[in-house]
Design an enzyme around this catalytic site. Structure first.
Site, PDB file in Angstrom:
ATOM      1  N   SER A 315       0.869  -1.170   0.000  1.00  0.00           N
ATOM      2  CA  SER A 315       0.000   0.000   0.000  1.00  0.00           C
ATOM      3  C   SER A 315       0.905   1.218   0.000  1.00  0.00           C
ATOM      4  CB  SER A 315      -0.886   0.022   1.246  1.00  0.00           C
ATOM      5  OG  SER A 315      -0.110   0.352   2.398  1.00  0.00           O
ATOM      6  N   ASP A 316       0.403   2.378  -0.472  1.00  0.00           N
ATOM      7  CA  ASP A 316       1.148   3.590  -0.192  1.00  0.00           C
ATOM      8  C   ASP A 316       0.963   3.902   1.294  1.00  0.00           C
ATOM      9  OD1 ASP A 316       2.722   5.840  -0.443  1.00  0.00           O
ATOM     10  OD2 ASP A 316       1.648   6.643  -2.169  1.00  0.00           O
ATOM     11  N   LEU A 317       1.790   4.792   1.796  1.00  0.00           N
ATOM     12  CA  LEU A 317       1.814   5.049   3.223  1.00  0.00           C
ATOM     13  C   LEU A 317       0.434   5.459   3.739  1.00  0.00           C
ATOM     14  CD1 LEU A 317       3.429   5.307   5.825  1.00  0.00           C
ATOM     15  CD2 LEU A 317       4.022   7.634   5.146  1.00  0.00           C
ATOM     16  N   SER A 319      -2.378   4.367   3.032  1.00  0.00           N
ATOM     17  CA  SER A 319      -3.490   4.394   2.070  1.00  0.00           C
ATOM     18  C   SER A 319      -4.578   3.386   2.427  1.00  0.00           C
ATOM     19  CB  SER A 319      -2.992   4.152   0.645  1.00  0.00           C
ATOM     20  OG  SER A 319      -2.537   2.828   0.460  1.00  0.00           O
TER      21      SER A 319
END
Length: 787
Positions: A315-317, A319
């Site tokens: 995941s992005d940070l 997200s």
């Protein structure tokens, strides 16, 4: 006889010891067997730990300038449930509060990650090594590492082999310090220049992005993950992150499925299918209402099943947390369930997936979903050989990180990425006695480096002023800043004008900045907040993650400075250093020469001066169109000829692929040769359908590089498609007077579109080919048909 029996017993005991060695610890065992064996030994809590990736810079304690150890926080996290991956242990910037004094040099960085790895291997129940992930978009974001131009500058080189070399160096420098994964490249298609992260992309075109992004991946990853010189690449961000509504970072992407597949995903697809990228990161935005981090169609149907991806997905940070924040999930547990079931394997931030222990225990999510994610993570650890070789050499890190060869590569990319936009003959510079160097970007080192850059020693960064003084010791060079990027309280335009009047020539450096400072506040994703400005002096930062803009005009007193310097009627060379296309109307009108260098990195000054002096004949070409006005957006070239507005032309000021040279090139002898079956006959996407040749001649009086660009138009198709698209390019060096035949091969994939039934197919019909030096200068035109 007794000795014989004792020997037999000893051999049997030794054999039993070998047999008792767990399969996952046997280097010779097949990887899938090792994964299965280890997974079967893990508790649920240990499994969840393996798919969590917390922030890493608090995991070490710097004891002295020469000593580092693990932190209590790291021990606590590893003792509770060993963590699978840590992000940005070595990151240093104002957000992390790591400075040149409190952060780690390459030798200490290697020692730190060795110590962290040693604790994971020797002091946890199963001894599973950690995957250390670091930011690597234009160099490893760590103190002492080489800072290359940001991706817009990289893309302006149009040089596939050069970007592959850069990826190899970035991977090497990160791996030498103990990292295993490098976040980069960013493959988002940027068609919204107000967006704060344009600088991190390869621009507006999917083909150019795919070619250069894949080269980056291949360089970072190499051919042998166990060689200690490469890292796994992480593609960012899946998907359509670069066209947010209103230019707001993380805003929804408004598009249909066909546009998504046809224009915004081909770069990712090529980097997976050809580059074999090992990891992928999801994006913050949603597409058609579905957050990308919980989008099963993107992650499972496309990425894994259609493209054959066999790595794992970050995941992005935070997200995953954002799924709940967008009210698509009732709470954090619900968000975690949605993400893991969609195929997101690793929680970057590690807040959400900690909820999965309870979710499995209460039957809200099947443990098989957890097992899939854990297996994907473990598989990459075995592929890299981390169970056998978890450590790195601090001495090698100190010797090779930012070595001379790496700095020279940074300089080469900086000069090849500098684009000459206008030249009335003033360049290359002739003999002058006195030069006035003026502007907010002439000598502010951090304005050259872009976002995702660690603190730097001043002596490591070469500014425009530095390079001019070093290169021209016999020329008097006077410097006045004139104004800042944004702040207007310290402008000294009058002094700049007086200095300009005394000079034979003025070099004016303006533009933007992604330079973070320690006064700026940050949200939990690391994005800067524009409402954090103090009431005093404004920072230069107007770009970089979180700094979206409503206009593209030069800020502060920069336009006033250009007007004032132009009014002296001194020969004027204007250089833009910026992270996005900015308003160049005035500079284009009043300057004798105009260049853009984007953020050119630590050797940026040398690269720019190589071009100014003619030591290097400029070959940079724009990867993104420069609009005349923000009201033109979107203005990317593949829309074709745009109708004029009542108050503004439809065409951009400078279009995609454009860039001047100190020599000239002529195109001739366009030829076609059909080399494949008819379109209606089944064949692979990579089958060559048409071979096209042309002759390019250097007609000027200097040697130089030309970027030969091939564009395609599908004359009639079952659905509306872009009327012009880049489908090939080659950067070639020609001596003055030299001619060379250039060959392009168009594959079935190059000719294919998503038809009305969403089948990817090459439809029968006529295709028009256009070849030249930019998207709006295509002298060679011809066509061919497929049946």
């Amino acid at each position: 006889m007794r000795k014989t029996l004792l020997l037999i017993a000893a051999c049997c005991l030794q054999g039993m010891t070998v047999a008792q060695e767990p399969v996952y610890r046997q280097a010779s065992a097949p990887i899938e067997e090792r994964v299965s064996d280890l997974l079967g030994r893990m508790t649920l809590e240990e499994k969840i730990g393996q798919i969590c990736c917390p922030l890493g810079w608090e995991m070490y304690t710097k004891v002295s300038p020469d000593s580092v150890t693990i932190s209590d926080k790291y021990r606590q996290q590893m003792d509770e449930a060993p963590i699978g991956s840590y992000w940005a242990v070595l990151r240093a910037d104002p957000w992390t509060q790591k400075t040149l004094e409190t952060g780690l040099n390459p030798r200490l960085a290697a020692k730190a990650l060795n110590a962290l790895q040693k604790y994971a291997v020797e002091h946890t129940r199963l001894g599973i090594p950690v995957l250390f992930a670091e930011e690597c978009p234009h160099g490893h974001m760590a103190i002492g590492a080489t800072v290359f131009p940001t991706s817009m500058g990289q893309a302006s080189t149009w040089n596939e082999s050069l970007i592959r070399q850069m990826g190899e160096v970035i991977g090497l420098e990160a791996r030498l310090q103990g990292a295993n994964i490098g976040y980069g490249p960013v493959l988002d298609i940027a068609r919204e220049p107000r967006w704060s992260r344009v600088e991190e992309t390869f621009g507006e075109d999917p083909y150019l992005t795919g070619i250069l992004g894949t080269a980056f991946v291949q360089g970072m990853q190499g051919k042998d993950f166990k060689d200690g010189r490469h890292v796994y690449s992480t593609l960012k961000h899946l998907a359509a992150y670069g066209v947010p509504r209103g230019g707001h970072n993380g805003g929804p992407a408004d598009m249909g499925l066909r546009a998504l597949l046809d224009e915004y995903l081909p770069g990712f697809q090529r980097a997976v299918e050809v580059g074999k990228a090992a990891t992928v990161m999801t994006s913050y935005n949603s597409i058609d209402g579905v957050p990308c981090t919980s989008n099963k169609f993107l992650i499972d149907s496309l990425l894994r099943k259609r493209w054959g991806f066999d790595g794992f997905v970050y995941s992005d940070l935070a997200s995953i947390d954002g799924i709940a924040g967008a009210h698509v999930a009732a709470n954090l547990e619900d968000a975690a369930i949605q993400a893991v079931e969609a195929g997101t394997d690793m929680d970057l931030g590690a807040n959400a997936y900690r909820q999965l222990v309870k979710a499995v225990q209460t039957g809200k999510v099947k443990e098989s979903a957890i097992n899939r994610a854990v297996s994907n993570v473990l598989r990459l650890k075995f592929r890299m050989g981390l169970f056998e070789q978890p450590y790195v050499s601090p001495e090698e890190a100190a010797r090779l990180v930012n070595c001379e060869d790496h700095r020279m590569l940074a300089r080469k990319i900086a000069r090849e990425g500098t684009v000459l936009l206008k030249n009335n003959g003033i360049l290359p510079l002739g003999k002058v006695k006195r030069i006035a160097v003026i502007g907010p970007n002439a000598d502010v080192m951090y304005n050259y480096l872009g976002d995702y850059t660690a603190p730097q020693e001043r002596s490591k960064v070469v500014t425009l002023l530095d390079a001019l003084r070093n290169r021209m010791p016999d020329v008097r060079i006077d410097y006045v800043k004139g104004c800042a990027i944004r702040d207007t309280t310290q402008s000294n335009i009058k002094e700049a004008v007086e200095t300009a009047r005394k000079a034979d020539l003025v070099i004016l450096a303006v533009g933007g900045s992604s330079a973070r400072d320690f006064k700026t506040k940050y949200i939990n994703t690391g994005a800067a907040t524009v409402d954090s400005e103090n009431s005093g002096i404004l920072s230069d930062m107007e770009c970089g993650e979180g700094f979206d803009r409503a206009t593209l005009d030069l800020l502060g007193d920069q336009e006033k400075l250009i007007h004032a310097i132009a009014a002296t009627e001194k020969p004027l060379v204007t250089v833009y250093i910026a992270g996005r296309p900015l308003n160049m109307n005035l500079a284009s009108e009043v300057s004798d020469a105009l260049l853009t260098a984007w953020y050119p990195g630590e050797q940026g000054g040398n690269g720019i001066v190589d071009v100014l002096t003619g030591e290097y004949n400029p070959s940079g070409r724009l990867p993104m169109s420069v609009p005349r006005h923000v009201g033109q957006i979107p203005v990317h070239y593949s829309q074709g000829t745009l109708r004029d507005y009542m108050d503004c032309p439809g065409k951009p000021l400078y279009t995609f692929g454009y860039g001047l040279s100190y020599t000239t090139f002529a195109y001739s002898n366009l030829k076609f040769s059909a080399t494949a079956k008819a379109a209606s006959q089944p064949a692979g996407d990579n089958e060559v359908m048409q071979t096209i040749t042309c002759t390019v001649t250097n007609t000027g009086d200097r040697d130089g590089d030309e970027v030969v660009q091939l564009y395609l138009n599908d004359e009639v198709s079952s659905v509306a498609v872009p009327p012009i698209r880049l489908k090939g390019f080659q950067k070639i060096f020609l001596k003055k007077g030299e001619s060379r035949e250039v060959t392009f091969q168009l594959t079935r994939q190059d000719l294919s579109i998503y038809d009305r039934n969403m089948n990817f197919t090459a439809e029968p019909g006529r295709f028009n080919v256009m070849i030249g030096g930019s998207s709006d200068n295509l002298p060679l035109k011809g066509s061919f048909e497929i049946q």
